[in-house]
Write a protein that holds these residues in place. Structure first.
Motif, PDB file in Angstrom:
ATOM      1  N   GLN A 434       0.823  -1.210   0.000  1.00 39.88           N
ATOM      2  CA  GLN A 434       0.000   0.000   0.000  1.00 39.88           C
ATOM      3  C   GLN A 434       0.855   1.258   0.000  1.00 39.88           C
ATOM      4  O   GLN A 434       0.499   2.268  -0.623  1.00 39.88           O
ATOM      5  CB  GLN A 434      -0.936  -0.007   1.217  1.00 39.88           C
ATOM      6  CG  GLN A 434      -1.938   1.128   1.243  1.00 39.88           C
ATOM      7  CD  GLN A 434      -2.829   1.142   0.015  1.00 39.88           C
ATOM      8  OE1 GLN A 434      -3.382   0.114  -0.377  1.00 39.88           O
ATOM      9  NE2 GLN A 434      -2.949   2.296  -0.625  1.00 39.88           N
ATOM     10  N   SER A 461      -6.437   4.072   2.868  1.00 37.49           N
ATOM     11  CA  SER A 461      -6.064   2.665   3.006  1.00 37.49           C
ATOM     12  C   SER A 461      -4.728   2.527   3.738  1.00 37.49           C
ATOM     13  O   SER A 461      -4.544   1.632   4.580  1.00 37.49           O
ATOM     14  CB  SER A 461      -5.970   2.005   1.625  1.00 37.49           C
ATOM     15  OG  SER A 461      -7.230   2.002   0.987  1.00 37.49           O
ATOM     16  N   GLU A 462      -3.799   3.430   3.415  1.00 37.94           N
ATOM     17  CA  GLU A 462      -2.503   3.389   4.100  1.00 37.94           C
ATOM     18  C   GLU A 462      -2.665   3.633   5.594  1.00 37.94           C
ATOM     19  O   GLU A 462      -2.068   2.949   6.419  1.00 37.94           O
ATOM     20  CB  GLU A 462      -1.582   4.433   3.480  1.00 37.94           C
ATOM     21  CG  GLU A 462      -0.210   4.516   4.156  1.00 37.94           C
ATOM     22  CD  GLU A 462       0.633   5.647   3.616  1.00 37.94           C
ATOM     23  OE1 GLU A 462       1.515   6.122   4.364  1.00 37.94           O
ATOM     24  OE2 GLU A 462       0.417   6.060   2.451  1.00 37.94           O
TER      25      GLU A 462
END
Length: 493
Positions: A434, A461-462
């Motif tokens: 990611q 998402s990270e």
């Protein structure tokens, strides 16, 4: 109640002395008979059965150091919390072991058990009592045979010895039962210390985890703030749609809310630590902030066989001691059906004045020995024996239950660690992928090659993966705490 008594005074020593000899001989015969029918203890059988039924190995032994064999280098697990290599954990555990109220209460129970043991031992020893009495009585003329008033003074000082000779081990068995309860209380104290130390480590690890997650959240807030500013500039310049700016502001508010929730979690954790350490949350927060965090270690434990839990876990040791105590109680109750022998002796001085106490006729003495045997009590002793036997059966059943639970807990804890390792590795690989994707989306957005949605989603998402990575690290460390606890690791008092 049928009794036999022999009495010997200073000027009559013939016939009572013979009675005394006959009484002693009779009790010896009874003693031999009692020893022949002494009940066998069930505790040794229960322990042997538990050893035979214990599995030869745990289901998942991948966490054991294969280079260490139990017969060569057994893992003592003493001060197991130092394996986390966190000075703050060491400091807080040591403080809790000294100051925690639950440990103090357990220590008080141990002191009481020791006092009761000393009391039970004292029952087998003679009792010596010293009495001094001075009286003065004056009679009226009508009460006196001589027709004149009289005053009678009496001075007495004497020592009395009383001793129940424990021929059939009734008192001895009661003393052994009390001694086993001391052992059980010591194991109880060890268990409380283990529970407290494990909870301190777990809560400290939780505080460290939230501390790390707060850093992730703060980094996410800074990134979201930067993205919101870029989106607003691009929107104002007509290079992006207004929706980009709105989505960026929404993400900023979301990560800010996550940070607030984490700070609330830290407050709860510090409150729990405050209860364990008898400290204030603000003091602990300062200590936590001042102590640098440490990286998670690759924890291991030396090879431990399931059967070793019988001699390592405090709850198993406590259950075994209580089982032995119940067996000693049965022996004591069974011995109560046999006669008791008691010896009483008195020696002293009596006279009308202090000077008379030194005269030749002042000495008085008495020696008596009595045997009593309860042939019929309406079933009281039978009921006591049934009750003691039932308590022993309960203690045996509880011991087997505790042993089984010990194995299940240790086996599950080791399996949980193995699963935690696999999960931690998987989330680490996902985070690495990611990070690479986020860098690509950021470059594209800054170059105007894509809209903000891709970078927003990549950034979010990270942040989630970083947060989950910290959660997985805490879960794995917490699983190791459970392993050390389930294997019986504790710093003995």
């Amino acid at each position: 109640m049928i009794g036999a008594t022999c009495l010997a005074m200073r000027n009559v020593m013939g016939s009572p002395k013979r009675l005394w000899i006959h009484a002693v001989g009779l009790t010896v015969v009874f003693s031999i008979s009692a020893c022949a029918t002494a009940p066998s203890s069930a505790s040794a059988t229960a322990v042997a059965s538990a050893r035979a039924e214990m599995a030869p190995a745990f289901s998942d032994t991948t966490q054991f150091q294969t280079s260490l064999q139990p017969s060569i280098a057994p893992d003592t697990l003493d001060r197991w919390w130092t394996r986390f290599a966190d000075p703050l954990i060491d400091r807080w555990v040591d403080e809790a072991l000294k100051r925690n109220s639950d440990i103090g209460i357990a220590h008080a129970r141990l002191l009481r058990a020791r006092a009761l043991f000393e009391r039970a031992k004292a029952e087998t020893s003679p009792t010596l009592q010293l009495d001094t009495l001075a009286s003065r009585q004056r009679s009226s003329q009508e009460e006196s045979l001589t027709g004149s008033a009289r005053t009678i003074s009496t001075l007495t000082t004497q020592g009395s010895l009383s001793w129940e000779i424990d021929l059939f081990d009734r008192l001895g068995a009661a003393s052994r039962a009390a001694g086993e309860r001391v052992e059980a209380s010591q194991a109880d104290q060890m268990g409380v210390r283990l529970i407290v130390s494990a909870e301190v480590v777990r809560q400290t690890l939780a505080a460290r985890s939230v501390q790390a997650r707060l850093k992730v959240a703060q980094s996410a807030v800074a990134s979201a703030q930067s993205l919101a500013e870029i989106a607003q500039v691009r929107t104002d310049a007509g290079l992006a749609m207004p929706a980009d700016s709105l989505r960026a502001r929404a993400q900023l508010q979301e990560v800010q809310a996550d940070e607030v929730a984490l700070r609330s979690s830290m407050t709860s954790i510090l409150a729990a630590l405050g209860m364990l350490l008898h400290g204030t949350p603000s003091e602990l927060a300062d200590q936590l902030a001042a102590a640098p965090g440490t990286k998670p270690l690759n924890l291991t434990v030396g090879a431990v066989l399931p059967v070793e839990l019988l001699s390592r876990r405090p709850d198993v040791l406590q259950a075994e001691a209580l089982m032995r105590a119940a067996g000693a109680d049965v022996e004591s109750v069974n011995a109560a059906i046999w006669p008791t022998l008691k010896v009483d002796a008195t020696a002293g001085l009596a006279g009308g004045t202090f000077s008379a106490l030194t005269g030749p006729g002042a000495a008085v003495g008495m020696l008596a020995g009595g045997i009593s045997w309860n042939f019929f009590d309406g079933g009281r002793l039978a009921a006591d024996r049934g009750s003691a036997a039932a308590v022993q059966q309960e203690a045996v059943a509880k011991y087997r239950q505790v042993v089984h639970r010990a194995y299940i807990e240790a086996d599950a804890a080791l399996a949980d660690v193995a699963q935690g390792n696999r999960s931690a590795r998987a989330i680490s690989l996902a985070l690495q992928s990611q990070l690479e994707a986020s860098a690509v989306f950021e470059t594209q957005y800054r170059a105007g090659l894509s809209d903000a949605s891709s970078w927003l989603e990549a950034q979010r998402s990270e942040q989630r993966l970083r947060d989950r990575s910290e959660q997985f690290a805490f879960a794995l460390a917490s699983s190791w705490v459970t392993v050390f606890k389930s294997l019986g690791g504790v710093n003995s008092p």
